[in-house]
Design a protein around this motif. Structure first.
Motif, PDB file in Angstrom:
ATOM      1  N   LEU A   1       1.858   3.583   2.106  1.00  0.00           N
ATOM      2  CA  LEU A   1       1.540   2.935   0.574  1.00  0.00           C
ATOM      3  C   LEU A   1       2.065   3.920  -0.398  1.00  0.00           C
ATOM      4  CD1 LEU A   1       0.739   0.367  -1.137  1.00  0.00           C
ATOM      5  CD2 LEU A   1      -1.809   1.093  -0.885  1.00  0.00           C
TER       6      LEU A   1
ATOM      7  N   ARG B   1       5.360   3.175  -2.948  1.00  0.00           N
ATOM      8  CA  ARG B   1       4.787   3.150  -4.293  1.00  0.00           C
ATOM      9  C   ARG B   1       5.740   4.276  -4.957  1.00  0.00           C
ATOM     10  NH1 ARG B   1      -1.138   1.544  -4.587  1.00  0.00           N
ATOM     11  NH2 ARG B   1      -1.210  -0.628  -4.027  1.00  0.00           N
TER      12      ARG B   1
ATOM     13  N   TYR C   1       5.707  -4.815   7.944  1.00  0.00           N
ATOM     14  CA  TYR C   1       6.130  -4.972   6.519  1.00  0.00           C
ATOM     15  C   TYR C   1       7.445  -5.118   6.101  1.00  0.00           C
ATOM     16  CZ  TYR C   1       1.931  -1.863   6.330  1.00  0.00           C
ATOM     17  OH  TYR C   1       0.617  -1.509   6.711  1.00  0.00           O
TER      18      TYR C   1
END
Length: 160
Positions: free
Chosen positions: A93, A97, A114
């Motif tokens: 993550l 990001r 994902y």
């Protein structure tokens, strides 16, 4: 087990009209919005304020044209992982990001874990993105699909 889902806010026809107008053009003046929904400015302003406070309106942004910025390549990146521990998920993550090329990221149900939507200049730029990502987190399998043509893109949500 707690349920993190927020109860949807009840919208009437005027709220829907206001939201539709703002989704189409958030630069409309309060006068324009009020005229188009057939109401006066103060009640329209109060509705917009309440919709913001309720989190229905999360923000206002300028939508940029990727082609005008030289971001001609759009890849959909399908990711399978064999690791599902919290530490891996946290690192993945953080890596996603931190990459401005990733304009959307979703965790999926099914065979693919994902999917990322990645905007870059070309295939070489995608490869740099890919190399950086796999150097940060271990990924079992990656499949990149190049979008040949965008048939529809919108940020407007259905309000029916």
């Amino acid at each position: 087990m707690s349920d993190d889902r927020q109860t949807p806010i009840r919208l009437d026809d005027t709220d829907r009209k206001i939201l539709s107008l703002l989704q189409e053009d958030a630069t409309l003046s309060l006068d324009d919005i009020a005229t188009r929904v057939g109401a006066s400015k103060t009640p329209v302003w109060n509705r917009i304020r309440k919709l913001r406070e309720a989190g229905v309106i999360r923000g206002q942004v300028a939508l940029l044209d990727p082609d005008s910025l030289g971001l001609d390549a759009c890849f959909f990146v399908l990711i399978r992982t064999s690791e599902h521990d919290p530490d891996w998920a946290r690192r993945f993550l953080a890596a996603v990001r931190a990459r401005p090329e990733v304009i959307e990221a979703h965790r999926l149900a099914g065979d693919i874990d994902y999917i990322l939507k990645v905007r870059v200049r070309n295939a070489r730029a995608y490869d740099r993105f890919y190399q950086a990502l796999i150097s940060e987190v271990r990924i079992h399998n990656v499949t990149a699909l190049l979008s040949m043509e965008e048939l529809k893109a919108t940020t407007a949500l259905p309000l029916d």
